[in-house]
Design an enzyme around this catalytic site. Structure first.
Site: not given
Length: 334
Positions: A177, A238, A264-265, A286-287
């Site tokens: 990635k 995040g 993301a997001g 992830n977050t």
């Protein structure tokens, strides 16, 4: 005496030593690391014969992964809803990161709960001071999970390419990635540097999954260049803001012949479902899991959100209408 800098630390040795001898003194298994001397990767086959000189700067990085599946036909993939990326096949359309958790035990439990079989990992220096420090590989079996090396924290094409070359040396990965960030405040991608890095990595045989903005024009350019997956952001990394530009992402999905994975997001399960209902092939997060009050339960929620969103997309939603349309037949009313 020979002075070396190893992973940023000054080290002094009584006499000249080879790379093999250095790793032995540091009690590091040469099969589990990649080593760079003065910004040049030293192949494992040369460890015994490569002598280290005064002032050499050594970087030793690690993580162990694997698990790439044999390729299957597109028809089979459609039939069983598996995700094909490059020459690899995955049973889950959810990709999860391995950072921000309380400890490796929680990381392991959340990944298992998510059902993901592809996990992102960052390339970081080996801790040569505390050799007993736990490693991710001790908790996530590389025979069960495929490790996806990423370039998190890289702000230039040069740093990103260097990082992934080390990753390939450490674990033999070619599926990677790529993300090249523009600044630390927004963590938006620097698309100029991303394009440069992607072109070079593809020329060196990497299968590149690429983090990018939600611009269909640049997404198409990355696909035409040879990237094996396009990964537009939903919102800043995040942030948990969810899909901010559904129109842009839908346009990317409609034009792409390679997987489109929202990256993301995402903040909660409904965000993941929306991404899948737009026709995305998967979601990376992830977050959203790691910083939930209960990461394990959230991992389950994300797992089912991905599955239900995909099923809704495949089923085809009803058309939106301006006026009511009764579901019960009007004929035969008493």
């Amino acid at each position: 005496m020979v002075d070396l800098t190893v992973n940023g630390e000054k080290r002094q040795f009584a006499s000249p030593i080879s790379v093999e001898q250095l790793l032995s003194k540091l009690q590091i298994d040469s099969k589990k690391v990649a080593l760079e001397r003065n910004l040049e990767i030293v192949p494992r086959s040369c460890y015994r014969d490569t002598m280290l000189k005064e002032g050499d700067r050594i970087e030793i990085v690690h993580f162990i992964g694997g698990g790439n599946r044999l390729n299957k036909s597109v028809e089979e993939n459609i039939a069983d809803c598996q995700l094909v990326i490059g020459t690899s096949i995955f049973n889950s359309r959810l990709i999860v990161g391995t950072g921000k958790y309380r400890d490796f035990e929680q990381t392991r439990d959340a990944v298992i709960a998510s059902g993901a079989d592809l996990v992102t990992v960052a390339v970081r220096r080996v801790n040569i001071t505390d050799k007993d420090q736990p490693m991710l590989v001790d908790y996530l079996d590389p025979e069960r999970f495929t490790y996806l090396p990423n370039t998190a924290g890289c702000y230039s094409a040069e740093d990103a390419v260097r990082t992934l070359r080390l990753a390939r040396e450490a674990g033999g990965w070619t599926l990677v990635k790529l993300e090249v960030l523009g600044n630390s405040e927004t963590l938006y991608p620097n698309m100029t540097e991303t394009l440069d890095a992607a072109e070079l990595l593809i020329s060196e045989g990497f299968q590149v999954m690429v983090y990018c903005n939600d611009d269909p024009i640049l997404a198409k350019r990355l696909e035409d260049m040879g990237c094996c997956a396009i990964m537009p952001l939903a919102a800043p990394i995040g942030s948990g803001l969810g899909i901010q530009n559904p129109v842009g992402i839908r346009l990317i999905v409609e034009q792409s012949k390679v997987p489109v994975i929202v990256d993301a997001g995402v903040g909660t399960a409904s965000d993941a479902t929306i991404a899948m209902e737009l026709g995305c092939d998967g979601v990376l997060m992830n977050t959203a899991i790691a910083e939930a009050s209960d990461p394990i339960t959230m991992a389950y929620a994300m797992r089912y959100a991905i599955e239900s969103g995909r099923l809704a997309y495949v089923a085809g939603r009803m058309q939106k209408k301006r006026y009511a349309d009764p579901s019960s037949p009007l004929h035969g009313i008493i």
